[in-house]
Scaffold this motif. Structure first.
Motif, PDB file in Angstrom:
ATOM      1  N   PHE A  32     -20.692   5.978  -0.318  1.00  0.00           N
ATOM      2  CA  PHE A  32     -19.654   6.925  -0.698  1.00  0.00           C
ATOM      3  C   PHE A  32     -19.056   7.579   0.545  1.00  0.00           C
ATOM      4  CE2 PHE A  32     -18.534  11.263  -2.266  1.00  0.00           C
ATOM      5  CZ  PHE A  32     -17.501  10.882  -3.095  1.00  0.00           C
ATOM      6  N   ASP A  33     -19.908   8.003   1.484  1.00  0.00           N
ATOM      7  CA  ASP A  33     -19.426   8.583   2.736  1.00  0.00           C
ATOM      8  C   ASP A  33     -18.591   7.582   3.518  1.00  0.00           C
ATOM      9  OD1 ASP A  33     -20.403  11.105   2.461  1.00  0.00           O
ATOM     10  OD2 ASP A  33     -22.195  10.781   3.664  1.00  0.00           O
ATOM     11  N   PHE A  34     -19.041   6.324   3.560  1.00  0.00           N
ATOM     12  CA  PHE A  34     -18.306   5.291   4.280  1.00  0.00           C
ATOM     13  C   PHE A  34     -16.920   5.099   3.678  1.00  0.00           C
ATOM     14  CE2 PHE A  34     -17.187   0.833   5.086  1.00  0.00           C
ATOM     15  CZ  PHE A  34     -17.242   0.833   6.472  1.00  0.00           C
ATOM     16  N   PHE A  35     -16.853   5.087   2.351  1.00  0.00           N
ATOM     17  CA  PHE A  35     -15.563   4.974   1.663  1.00  0.00           C
ATOM     18  C   PHE A  35     -14.652   6.139   2.034  1.00  0.00           C
ATOM     19  CE2 PHE A  35     -13.084   6.377  -2.050  1.00  0.00           C
ATOM     20  CZ  PHE A  35     -12.195   5.322  -2.149  1.00  0.00           C
ATOM     21  N   LEU A  36     -15.191   7.352   2.032  1.00  0.00           N
ATOM     22  CA  LEU A  36     -14.382   8.526   2.362  1.00  0.00           C
ATOM     23  C   LEU A  36     -13.937   8.514   3.817  1.00  0.00           C
ATOM     24  CD1 LEU A  36     -16.221  11.344   0.410  1.00  0.00           C
ATOM     25  CD2 LEU A  36     -14.116  10.158  -0.200  1.00  0.00           C
ATOM     26  N   VAL A  37     -14.791   8.056   4.706  1.00  0.00           N
ATOM     27  CA  VAL A  37     -14.410   7.965   6.116  1.00  0.00           C
ATOM     28  C   VAL A  37     -13.294   6.937   6.280  1.00  0.00           C
ATOM     29  CG1 VAL A  37     -15.216   7.212   8.392  1.00  0.00           C
ATOM     30  CG2 VAL A  37     -16.570   8.808   7.068  1.00  0.00           C
ATOM     31  N   CYS A  38     -13.419   5.798   5.592  1.00  0.00           N
ATOM     32  CA  CYS A  38     -12.360   4.780   5.666  1.00  0.00           C
ATOM     33  C   CYS A  38     -11.040   5.322   5.113  1.00  0.00           C
ATOM     34  CB  CYS A  38     -12.774   3.523   4.906  1.00  0.00           C
ATOM     35  SG  CYS A  38     -14.087   2.601   5.704  1.00  0.00           S
ATOM     36  N   MET A  39     -11.104   6.068   4.018  1.00  0.00           N
ATOM     37  CA  MET A  39      -9.886   6.645   3.450  1.00  0.00           C
ATOM     38  C   MET A  39      -9.288   7.686   4.391  1.00  0.00           C
ATOM     39  SD  MET A  39      -8.987   5.327   0.613  1.00  0.00           S
ATOM     40  CE  MET A  39      -9.500   3.747   1.224  1.00  0.00           C
ATOM     41  N   SER A  40     -10.147   8.460   5.053  1.00  0.00           N
ATOM     42  CA  SER A  40      -9.662   9.460   6.016  1.00  0.00           C
ATOM     43  C   SER A  40      -8.991   8.787   7.203  1.00  0.00           C
ATOM     44  CB  SER A  40     -10.812  10.332   6.510  1.00  0.00           C
ATOM     45  OG  SER A  40     -11.347  11.086   5.456  1.00  0.00           O
ATOM     46  N   LEU A  41      -9.595   7.699   7.688  1.00  0.00           N
ATOM     47  CA  LEU A  41      -8.990   6.972   8.805  1.00  0.00           C
ATOM     48  C   LEU A  41      -7.665   6.352   8.386  1.00  0.00           C
ATOM     49  CD1 LEU A  41     -12.117   5.276  10.380  1.00  0.00           C
ATOM     50  CD2 LEU A  41     -10.766   7.151  11.315  1.00  0.00           C
ATOM     51  N   LEU A  42      -7.623   5.818   7.177  1.00  0.00           N
ATOM     52  CA  LEU A  42      -6.371   5.260   6.672  1.00  0.00           C
ATOM     53  C   LEU A  42      -5.309   6.342   6.541  1.00  0.00           C
ATOM     54  CD1 LEU A  42      -4.936   2.737   5.565  1.00  0.00           C
ATOM     55  CD2 LEU A  42      -5.781   3.374   3.315  1.00  0.00           C
ATOM     56  N   ASP A  43      -5.726   7.506   6.095  1.00  0.00           N
ATOM     57  CA  ASP A  43      -4.812   8.641   5.994  1.00  0.00           C
ATOM     58  C   ASP A  43      -4.286   9.026   7.370  1.00  0.00           C
ATOM     59  OD1 ASP A  43      -3.476  10.989   5.204  1.00  0.00           O
ATOM     60  OD2 ASP A  43      -5.302  12.177   5.349  1.00  0.00           O
ATOM     61  N   GLY A  44      -5.191   9.084   8.342  1.00  0.00           N
ATOM     62  CA  GLY A  44      -4.773   9.437   9.694  1.00  0.00           C
ATOM     63  C   GLY A  44      -3.834   8.408  10.306  1.00  0.00           C
ATOM     64  N   LEU A  45      -4.097   7.144  10.053  1.00  0.00           N
ATOM     65  CA  LEU A  45      -3.230   6.090  10.579  1.00  0.00           C
ATOM     66  C   LEU A  45      -1.901   6.035   9.844  1.00  0.00           C
ATOM     67  CD1 LEU A  45      -5.782   3.203  11.127  1.00  0.00           C
ATOM     68  CD2 LEU A  45      -4.678   4.605  12.866  1.00  0.00           C
ATOM     69  N   ALA A  46      -1.923   6.322   8.572  1.00  0.00           N
ATOM     70  CA  ALA A  46      -0.699   6.260   7.778  1.00  0.00           C
ATOM     71  C   ALA A  46       0.323   7.282   8.257  1.00  0.00           C
ATOM     72  CB  ALA A  46      -1.018   6.475   6.296  1.00  0.00           C
ATOM     73  N   VAL A  47      -0.170   8.411   8.716  1.00  0.00           N
ATOM     74  CA  VAL A  47       0.743   9.455   9.191  1.00  0.00           C
ATOM     75  C   VAL A  47       1.499   8.995  10.435  1.00  0.00           C
ATOM     76  CG1 VAL A  47       0.822  11.776  10.176  1.00  0.00           C
ATOM     77  CG2 VAL A  47      -0.596  11.326   8.196  1.00  0.00           C
ATOM     78  N   TYR A  48       0.796   8.290  11.326  1.00  0.00           N
ATOM     79  CA  TYR A  48       1.383   7.945  12.620  1.00  0.00           C
ATOM     80  C   TYR A  48       1.983   6.546  12.680  1.00  0.00           C
ATOM     81  CZ  TYR A  48      -1.262  12.041  13.990  1.00  0.00           C
ATOM     82  OH  TYR A  48      -1.763  13.299  14.070  1.00  0.00           O
ATOM     83  N   VAL A  49       1.453   5.604  11.908  1.00  0.00           N
ATOM     84  CA  VAL A  49       1.817   4.205  12.075  1.00  0.00           C
ATOM     85  C   VAL A  49       2.647   3.663  10.919  1.00  0.00           C
ATOM     86  CG1 VAL A  49       0.900   1.880  12.376  1.00  0.00           C
ATOM     87  CG2 VAL A  49      -0.236   3.808  13.464  1.00  0.00           C
ATOM     88  N   LEU A  50       2.154   3.859   9.711  1.00  0.00           N
ATOM     89  CA  LEU A  50       2.766   3.234   8.547  1.00  0.00           C
ATOM     90  C   LEU A  50       3.870   4.101   7.944  1.00  0.00           C
ATOM     91  CD1 LEU A  50      -0.495   2.049   6.798  1.00  0.00           C
ATOM     92  CD2 LEU A  50       1.012   0.686   8.227  1.00  0.00           C
ATOM     93  N   PRO A  51       4.929   3.484   7.476  1.00  0.00           N
ATOM     94  CA  PRO A  51       5.967   4.261   6.780  1.00  0.00           C
ATOM     95  C   PRO A  51       5.556   4.492   5.323  1.00  0.00           C
ATOM     96  CG  PRO A  51       6.634   1.976   6.965  1.00  0.00           C
ATOM     97  CD  PRO A  51       5.324   2.093   7.682  1.00  0.00           C
ATOM     98  N   VAL A  52       4.661   5.447   5.121  1.00  0.00           N
ATOM     99  CA  VAL A  52       4.110   5.725   3.796  1.00  0.00           C
ATOM    100  C   VAL A  52       4.721   7.027   3.277  1.00  0.00           C
ATOM    101  CG1 VAL A  52       1.983   6.168   2.526  1.00  0.00           C
ATOM    102  CG2 VAL A  52       1.971   4.588   4.435  1.00  0.00           C
ATOM    103  N   PRO A  53       5.082   7.062   1.994  1.00  0.00           N
ATOM    104  CA  PRO A  53       5.618   8.309   1.431  1.00  0.00           C
ATOM    105  C   PRO A  53       4.587   9.439   1.494  1.00  0.00           C
ATOM    106  CG  PRO A  53       5.912   6.476  -0.096  1.00  0.00           C
ATOM    107  CD  PRO A  53       5.085   5.976   1.030  1.00  0.00           C
ATOM    108  N   PRO A  54       5.027  10.672   1.635  1.00  0.00           N
ATOM    109  CA  PRO A  54       4.099  11.807   1.727  1.00  0.00           C
ATOM    110  C   PRO A  54       3.195  11.947   0.505  1.00  0.00           C
ATOM    111  CG  PRO A  54       6.323  12.489   2.299  1.00  0.00           C
ATOM    112  CD  PRO A  54       6.415  11.083   1.818  1.00  0.00           C
ATOM    113  N   THR A  55       3.653  11.502  -0.652  1.00  0.00           N
ATOM    114  CA  THR A  55       2.837  11.608  -1.861  1.00  0.00           C
ATOM    115  C   THR A  55       1.571  10.772  -1.737  1.00  0.00           C
ATOM    116  OG1 THR A  55       4.876  11.839  -3.118  1.00  0.00           O
ATOM    117  CG2 THR A  55       2.888  11.388  -4.363  1.00  0.00           C
TER     118      THR A  55
END
Length: 100
Positions: A32-55
């Motif tokens: 569960f922690d690993f999943f949350l860490v992966c989601m947090s990293l994806l969130d962090g990368l999405a802000v800077y790299v991917l053109p993802v909507p704010p929602t």
């Protein structure tokens, strides 16, 4: 400040994997922690790299709140309250959709 917490959780995860090896993924809470860490990293990368909507980014940040569920392992009263809220959530969505 958000990046600091992501870094702390990432370092914790890496250290646990290094210390426990394959046994890390045997425990449900560690997965569960690993999943949350992966989601947090994806969130962090999405802000800077991917053109993802704010929602979508907000949804990923909400997933990180699931880390609190680890604390519910020992607090039975709070766990019952959270389970009750989770069971009532679909009905709450229906009521909100009627009001909006």
């Amino acid at each position: 400040s958000n990046d600091i917490f992501i870094a702390i959780y990432y370092i914790e995860c890496v250290l646990k994997i290094a210390a426990l090896g394959g046994a890390y993924f045997a425990d449900g809470w560690c997965r569960f922690d690993f999943f949350l860490v992966c989601m947090s990293l994806l969130d962090g990368l999405a802000v800077y790299v991917l053109p993802v909507p704010p929602t979508v980014i907000r949804m990923l940040r909400i997933l990180r709140l699931l880390r609190i569920l680890r604390l519910l392992k020992k607090a039975e009263g709070v766990r019952d309250l959270v389970i009750t809220m989770a069971l009532c959530f679909p009905a709450l969505v229906n009521v909100c959709s009627l009001l909006c």
